[in-house]
Design a protein around this motif. Structure first.
Motif, mmCIF file in Angstrom:
data_model
loop_
_atom_site.group_PDB
_atom_site.id
_atom_site.type_symbol
_atom_site.label_atom_id
_atom_site.label_comp_id
_atom_site.label_asym_id
_atom_site.label_seq_id
_atom_site.Cartn_x
_atom_site.Cartn_y
_atom_site.Cartn_z
ATOM 1 N N ALA A 164 34.634 -2.884 3.102
ATOM 2 C CA ALA A 164 35.052 -2.803 4.508
ATOM 3 C C ALA A 164 36.548 -3.063 4.643
ATOM 4 O O ALA A 164 37.243 -2.399 5.414
ATOM 5 C CB ALA A 164 34.263 -3.811 5.337
ATOM 6 N N LYS A 165 37.039 -4.018 3.880
ATOM 7 C CA LYS A 165 38.456 -4.354 3.929
ATOM 8 C C LYS A 165 39.318 -3.198 3.437
ATOM 9 O O LYS A 165 40.302 -2.811 4.076
ATOM 10 C CB LYS A 165 38.713 -5.597 3.080
ATOM 11 C CG LYS A 165 40.169 -6.039 3.057
ATOM 12 C CD LYS A 165 40.324 -7.278 2.186
ATOM 13 C CE LYS A 165 41.797 -7.703 2.095
ATOM 14 N NZ LYS A 165 41.966 -8.905 1.233
ATOM 15 N N ASP B 73 38.399 -0.010 3.118
ATOM 16 C CA ASP B 73 38.197 1.176 3.962
ATOM 17 C C ASP B 73 39.093 1.124 5.192
ATOM 18 O O ASP B 73 39.665 2.138 5.612
ATOM 19 C CB ASP B 73 36.733 1.286 4.397
ATOM 20 C CG ASP B 73 35.846 1.843 3.303
ATOM 21 O OD1 ASP B 73 36.392 2.322 2.290
ATOM 22 O OD2 ASP B 73 34.606 1.773 3.436
ATOM 23 N N LEU B 74 39.204 -0.057 5.782
ATOM 24 C CA LEU B 74 40.074 -0.217 6.940
ATOM 25 C C LEU B 74 41.527 0.040 6.561
ATOM 26 O O LEU B 74 42.265 0.719 7.284
ATOM 27 C CB LEU B 74 39.926 -1.629 7.518
ATOM 28 C CG LEU B 74 40.777 -1.953 8.755
ATOM 29 C CD1 LEU B 74 40.397 -1.037 9.917
ATOM 30 C CD2 LEU B 74 40.598 -3.414 9.152
ATOM 31 N N ASN B 75 41.920 -0.480 5.397
ATOM 32 C CA ASN B 75 43.287 -0.279 4.924
ATOM 33 C C ASN B 75 43.534 1.190 4.601
ATOM 34 O O ASN B 75 44.605 1.731 4.861
ATOM 35 C CB ASN B 75 43.541 -1.146 3.691
ATOM 36 C CG ASN B 75 45.012 -1.338 3.421
ATOM 37 O OD1 ASN B 75 45.658 -0.471 2.857
ATOM 38 N ND2 ASN B 75 45.535 -2.481 3.825
ATOM 39 N N LYS C 197 42.048 3.733 6.028
ATOM 40 C CA LYS C 197 42.144 4.456 7.295
ATOM 41 C C LYS C 197 43.542 4.334 7.880
ATOM 42 O O LYS C 197 44.118 5.316 8.377
ATOM 43 C CB LYS C 197 41.102 3.893 8.262
ATOM 44 C CG LYS C 197 40.935 4.696 9.533
ATOM 45 C CD LYS C 197 39.794 4.144 10.361
ATOM 46 C CE LYS C 197 39.580 4.967 11.621
ATOM 47 N NZ LYS C 197 38.447 4.437 12.440
ATOM 48 N N GLU C 198 44.100 3.120 7.813
ATOM 49 C CA GLU C 198 45.459 2.917 8.304
ATOM 50 C C GLU C 198 46.468 3.676 7.442
ATOM 51 O O GLU C 198 47.453 4.216 7.943
ATOM 52 C CB GLU C 198 45.797 1.420 8.318
ATOM 53 C CG GLU C 198 45.026 0.615 9.345
ATOM 54 C CD GLU C 198 45.274 1.094 10.764
ATOM 55 O OE1 GLU C 198 46.435 1.380 11.095
ATOM 56 O OE2 GLU C 198 44.300 1.196 11.543
ATOM 57 N N ASN D 295 34.013 5.898 7.293
ATOM 58 C CA ASN D 295 35.158 6.056 8.195
ATOM 59 C C ASN D 295 35.501 7.522 8.477
ATOM 60 O O ASN D 295 36.548 7.796 9.055
ATOM 61 C CB ASN D 295 36.380 5.354 7.604
ATOM 62 C CG ASN D 295 36.179 3.858 7.482
ATOM 63 O OD1 ASN D 295 35.740 3.216 8.417
ATOM 64 N ND2 ASN D 295 36.478 3.307 6.312
#
Length: 541
Positions: A323-324, A326-328, A330-331, A446
């Protein structure tokens, strides 16, 4: 007479002094030339050695690699050297899962002053760097397109420059990975062969890329079920790496690779042993992307041996770290998209240069397809069918290729109020969607319309309209692909029938158990548990 001797003596002294000064100047000039020559001769090898050491540290400890390489970067003002060093730092950050900073480092060399000129090497290496960034972020089509363009240049392929040859080897390696993502394993192996042709025994970097190529080759052999060739190759890789004892990332990757073989053979204890060994090598190192793979594989194997405690432990580690990152990621994609947004917008325009096809021919085809689609959805939505009829219908549905579920070049149901898109432009979008559906990219949690638009290099509005002409919305399109994928796995791999529904939901990219169950029932006509029971009966019958 004495006066004459004095004059003669003074003259001799002046000549001697002049000669001494002249000789001194010549000696000083010689020293300066020799020193300059010596410095120039050493500057190249010195950087090569330093950069090679930085590349080795990339596979030893990402944080140490970044610190070491930044130290070189501060003192080296050579533009080409800076580009190479920034790429190493960028790769180290990507291996940590810090994609935003990875793109940030990449963007710094993009801002170099164009007035200073750009060498051929910088053009090639800059293209490789961008392709590498795209691949790190999962934008494989963009990566593939850049590499294909670079490798079409005969100057690059025929060059004897060591820097260009190693870059060519890296380009072929990246292209092999792109082919592997699309399950084109034959092309992937061919690209690895081409990569090896440009490698030598010159330095550590060449040696490491050779090891990576052998590891990737073994993975593709395994996916082709060539178990004998696979075992020989992967065991050699592990043996070589264990004897070196200075590349924990590569050795951990090789052990994780070997665990997949034992998982396929259902020897879960052996798979766990290899994975625990891999984790022990990198557990205290910042190789987060590799840790995610190992955590996921450990959770699958512990689930298979019914060790709920270990399963929950590694599943939580996997989910949290994934999750960590994937968020990075996406950014990072947003950041990279912003960098190329201007050029991308220029390339997205109406293309009305193709001839319009026969109107009545189009209407006939559309009528047939529309009728077929209406019948198809009426059958799915029918609640008056008993469970057996629903199952028979869905089994017939999934016996077709998953890629044919949604995209069909001849299927068009245009909204009268929609933007007019030329038939040729629509066919182009449909072709790209077909290629997308052949990959597993839709399993990414994502995955969004904007991300898919960037990946396929299609205007978001056009892409949305084409998808909406076939599905209610983008989410419906992606979810149907996911369900079709998991159904295929349930039918072909009995191990998946033993997994919890929550794991199937996580595996297929859904955010929750309930969302997965709702969509699964809307697509198949039955709940996941009911479907598994029916398919199990069919397989044992």
């Amino acid at each position: 007479m004495d006066f004459t001797r004095i004059i003669q003596k003074n003259t001799e002294n002046k000549l001697f002094t002049h000669q001494l000064i002249h000789n001194s100047r010549r000696f000083l000039l010689f020293i300066l030339i020799f020193s300059a020559h010596l410095m120039n001769g050493q500057s190249g090898p010195d950087f090569t050695i330093l950069a090679d050491k930085a590349f080795l540290k990339l596979y030893q400890n990402s944080d140490e690699c970044i610190s070491y390489t930044q130290g070189i970067l501060v003192s080296d003002q050579n533009t080409e050297h800076k580009m190479v060093l920034q790429n190493i730092i960028s790769q180290a950050l990507a291996m940590k899962g810090d994609y935003v900073q990875s793109v940030n480092i990449f963007a710094q060399h993009e801002d170099a002053d164009p007035k200073t000129g750009i060498s051929y090497f910088m053009q090639v290496f800059g293209g490789y760097n961008l392709a590498d960034q795209y691949q790190n972020l999962g934008l494989y089509n963009q990566s593939k397109k850049i590499i294909s363009h670079l490798l079409s240049d005969q100057r690059l392929l025929k060059s004897n420059d060591p820097a260009l040859r190693i870059t060519t080897a890296k380009l072929y390696q990246l292209q092999a990975l792109n082919s592997g993502i699309n399950r084109d394993y034959i092309t992937a192996l061919q690209n690895l062969d081409k990569s090896n042709r440009y490698l030598s025994d010159h330095n550590e970097e060449n040696a490491i890329i050779k090891i990576e190529n052998r590891t990737f080759r073994s993975s593709y052999l395994l996916k082709q079920n060539k178990f004998s060739d696979y075992k020989i190759l992967i065991n050699r890789v592990i043996s070589d790496l264990e004897s070196q004892k200075n590349k924990p990332f590569l050795l951990g990757l090789a052990y994780e690779n070997l665990s997949q073989y034992y998982f396929l053979k259902q020897d879960y204890e052996a798979a766990i042993e290899k994975l625990e060994t891999a984790l022990g090598l990198i557990e205290n190192l910042p190789f987060n992307n590799l840790k995610i793979k190992i955590y996921e594989s450990l959770s699958k194997n512990y689930y298979a041996v019914h060790n709920d405690e270990k399963y929950n432990q590694y599943n939580k580690l996997h989910n949290d770290l994934k999750a960590k990152t994937d968020l990075n990621s996406k950014e990072g994609i947003r950041y990279l998209v912003k960098l190329v947004e201007t050029n991308q917008n220029k390339n997205i325009e109406f293309q009305n240069y193709m001839h319009v096809r026969s109107f009545w021919y189009l209407i006939l085809i559309l009528s047939v397809i529309v009728l077929g689609l209406l019948t198809y959805f009426l059958i799915i939505k029918s609640k008056n069918r008993d469970l057996k009829k629903q199952f028979d219908f869905f089994e017939k549905q999934i016996s077709q290729k998953p890629q044919q579920l949604i995209v069909n070049k001849t299927s068009v149901t245009k909204d009268p109020g929609s933007t007019k898109i030329s038939r040729e432009k629509e066919d182009e979008i449909l072709q790209k969607l077909e290629e997308f559906e052949k990959s597993d990219a839709y399993l990414n949690k994502n995955m969004s319309l904007s991300q898919l638009s960037s990946q396929l290099e299609i205007n978001t509005k056009y892409l949305s309209e084409v998808i909406n002409n076939r599905e209610k919305n983008f989410n419906g399109y992606i979810n149907k692909l996911r369900i079709n994928h998991i159904v295929q796995l349930l039918r072909e791999d009995s191990a998946f029938r033993n997994y919890k529904v929550s794991y199937l939901a996580e595996y297929s990219g859904f955010s929750s158990h309930s969302a997965f169950t709702t969509v699964f029932k809307s697509v198949t006509g039955m709940s996941p548990n009911a479907y598994i029971q029916e398919i199990s009966k069919t397989q044992t019958a």
